[in-house]
Design a protein around this motif. Structure first.
Motif: not given
Lengths: 494, 71
Positions: A427-434
């Motif tokens: 998710l971090r790589k995709l810049a998505v907020d968990p």
């Protein structure tokens, strides 16, 4: 007993040597527990209940409550210094706090979060005292439709306010809800998504998910970047104290955060966690310098830190005045009360004023202890930063593993931890907020329950949700939050 | 990559090796691969960490840590 007499009486109770000691031990353990990733206040509280059997109910409750709000102080410490939140309510602090630390303002962030927490705790206590009786009445009007509507609204608003695109956040919400359905469903006994594995019947615990998504993922990202990357967040002694301007910028967020937190604590759900997200989003909206968020805006530390302490105070209200726990931590406090033979419920104030007022007053004492503990000890925490990064990373990983294990002695939790660590990394790589995922995971079972109860009440008619004014209003707010901004933006462009 | 392998390995081997031994292996491996120092230093640190953490959690806090086949 009126409010003023009650406080005076309570202070007398709280100052008794045994209670004073219990308070100190509680907040100390709470801070340590908050600093260590993995072991959370809930685990610590649960572990310590047997040790409190020899104590009076008031003393026991004072110590356990101390662990609860103490951990809010401690959790922010590792959030700011290492970007690994000590526990869920400090996740948001990690965003701005760590950014501040990287600019050399770690000490300021720590100080502001300690003071903000103290102010919020104190204000929260006033809130408890003034509102306990009245609030109990109002909250009684909430039925399952209102609870469901509230949760739904919360999720929709959160999706809108979270970083990244709304669609991605909604997707995260969906994922969280889905994950929350894994396991044996308590009412019908149907096992969902367990693929025949008995271990999955217990469901997927929230804590390993959080530890994985935030703790492990962060370490993995760091590890990937390699040793070359020097630890930027070194803190010089003279930068330990916030500047006057930082204090000025923190004042309003602290006030807002305290209010948000307290109000959030009154309502069922993950009050402390949710309140930090709401506070953060609020500060970002209200700020005159929104571009600073994400790069070390002190409002993003002051507000949420005040909020999570306000929430612990707010959460005590339904517990003490209604006998209903709205958060896992207060559920533990409730069982502690029962173990000690105290009958919780609306009569608690009248029947056991020593317990009620003693605990309330001790919260003030505890917050004072914590302020004293956290400000000078900042130096101790700062020196932890000087440890080489790979040592910290390894320790964090190990602690996460042990922490996850300590919850249920279950290997499943460890696998969940690692799995979500990998997912978090992705998710971090995709810049998505968990964040929406986590909130949805927590609220999911609750929402399902209340929806089921609502439909049961209405004999299968969905329209009940719309007919009850409060529920309808809440859902409307959620929908507006979701749909309005793009519409407004589109209208403006014309 | 090593970190991922270590994490997965930890989960897989825990019931077999038990916590103290595995913590030692885990810590030593990770310290050496991430920090790039000498194996001896990492191993020493691994022993200390495993021992301390075992003491802290299993003894002080009473958390039952899996024992593995050694005892």
């Amino acid at each position: 007993m009126g409010a003023v007499e009650g406080i005076a009486y309570g202070l007398g109770v709280a100052m008794a040597p045994a209670n004073l000691l219990a308070c100190f031990v509680g907040v100390l353990i709470g801070t340590i527990v908050g600093v260590l990733p993995g072991i959370g206040p809930i685990g610590a509280m649960a572990l310590l209940i047997p040790s409190t059997l020899a104590l009076s109910p008031t003393t026991a409750l004072i110590m356990l409550a101390g662990i609860y709000y103490g951990s809010m102080y401690g959790g922010s410490t590792t959030s700011i210094l290492v970007r690994v939140p000590g526990e869920a309510a400090s996740v948001v602090t990690a965003i701005e706090g760590y950014a501040m630390a990287r600019r050399g303002r770690a000490g300021a962030a720590l100080a502001v979060s300690a003071v903000g927490s103290f102010v919020a705790g104190t204000l929260g206590i006033f809130g408890i005292v003034l509102l306990a009786a009245w609030l109990a009445d109002q909250a009684l009007r909430f039925g399952p439709p209102e609870y469901f509507a509230l949760s739904l609204m919360g999720l929709l608003v959160l999706s809108r306010l979270s970083g990244g695109s709304v669609v991605t956040s909604l997707f995260m919400v969906g994922a969280g809800l889905a994950i929350g359905t894994v396991g044996m469903e308590p009412i019908s006994g149907v096992s969902r998504f367990t693929f025949g594995w008995l271990t999955l019947a217990q469901g997927i615990d929230l804590v390993p998910v959080i530890m994985g998504l935030y703790g492990i993922a962060e370490v993995l990202v760091l590890a990937e970047q390699g040793v070359r990357r020097a630890r930027i967040a070194t803190v010089r002694l003279r930068e330990l104290f916030p500047t006057a301007e930082e204090w000025r910028r923190s004042a309003a967020p602290i006030a807002r955060g305290s209010a948000v937190g307290f109000l959030a604590g009154l309502v069922p759900g993950p009050a402390a966690v949710l309140s930090t997200f709401i506070s953060y989003a609020l500060e970002r909206r209200v700020s005159k310098t929104p571009e600073q968020f994400g790069h070390g805006a002190i409002e993003g530390v002051a507000g949420p830190e005040a909020a999570n302490n306000g929430a612990t105070a707010g959460a005590m209200v339904p517990l003490l005045s209604l006998g209903i726990p709205f958060a896992p931590a207060t559920a533990i406090l409730l069982s502690a009360l029962v173990i000690h033979g105290v009958q919780p419920g609306p009569l608690l104030m009248a029947q056991r004023p020593d317990v009620f007022w003693g605990v309330v007053a001790s919260m003030y004492v505890g917050n004072a202890f914590l302020l004293i503990l956290n400000l000078p000890l900042i130096g101790v925490f700062v020196s932890i930063l000087r440890l080489p990064q790979h040592v910290l990373s390894t320790l964090v990983l190990l602690l996460c593993l042990v922490g996850a294990w300590s919850l249920n002695n279950s290997l499943l939790d460890l696998w969940v931890l690692v799995l979500f660590g990998l997912i978090g990394y992705g998710l971090r790589k995709l810049a998505v907020d968990p964040a929406p995922l986590i909130v949805a995971l927590v609220l999911g079972p609750f929402m399902e329950n209340t929806l089921r109860q609502t439909l049961f009440m209405a004999h299968g008619e969905w329209r009940l949700l719309v007919f009850r004014p409060l529920a309808a209003a809440l859902i409307l707010v959620g929908l507006i939050a979701l749909i309005a901004p793009p519409i407004v933006a589109a209208l403006r462009r014309r | 990559m090593t970190a991922v392998a270590c994490l997965l390995g930890f989960c897989l081997l825990l019931p077999w090796l038990g916590y103290p031994l595995l913590a030692f292996v885990f810590t030593t491996l990770l310290l050496q691969r991430l920090g790039g120092g000498r194996w001896a230093t990492a191993a020493a640190a691994g022993v200390v960490t495993a021992a301390l953490s075992h003491y802290l959690f299993a003894v002080l806090l009473g958390v039952p840590l899996p024992r593995g086949f050694l005892y």
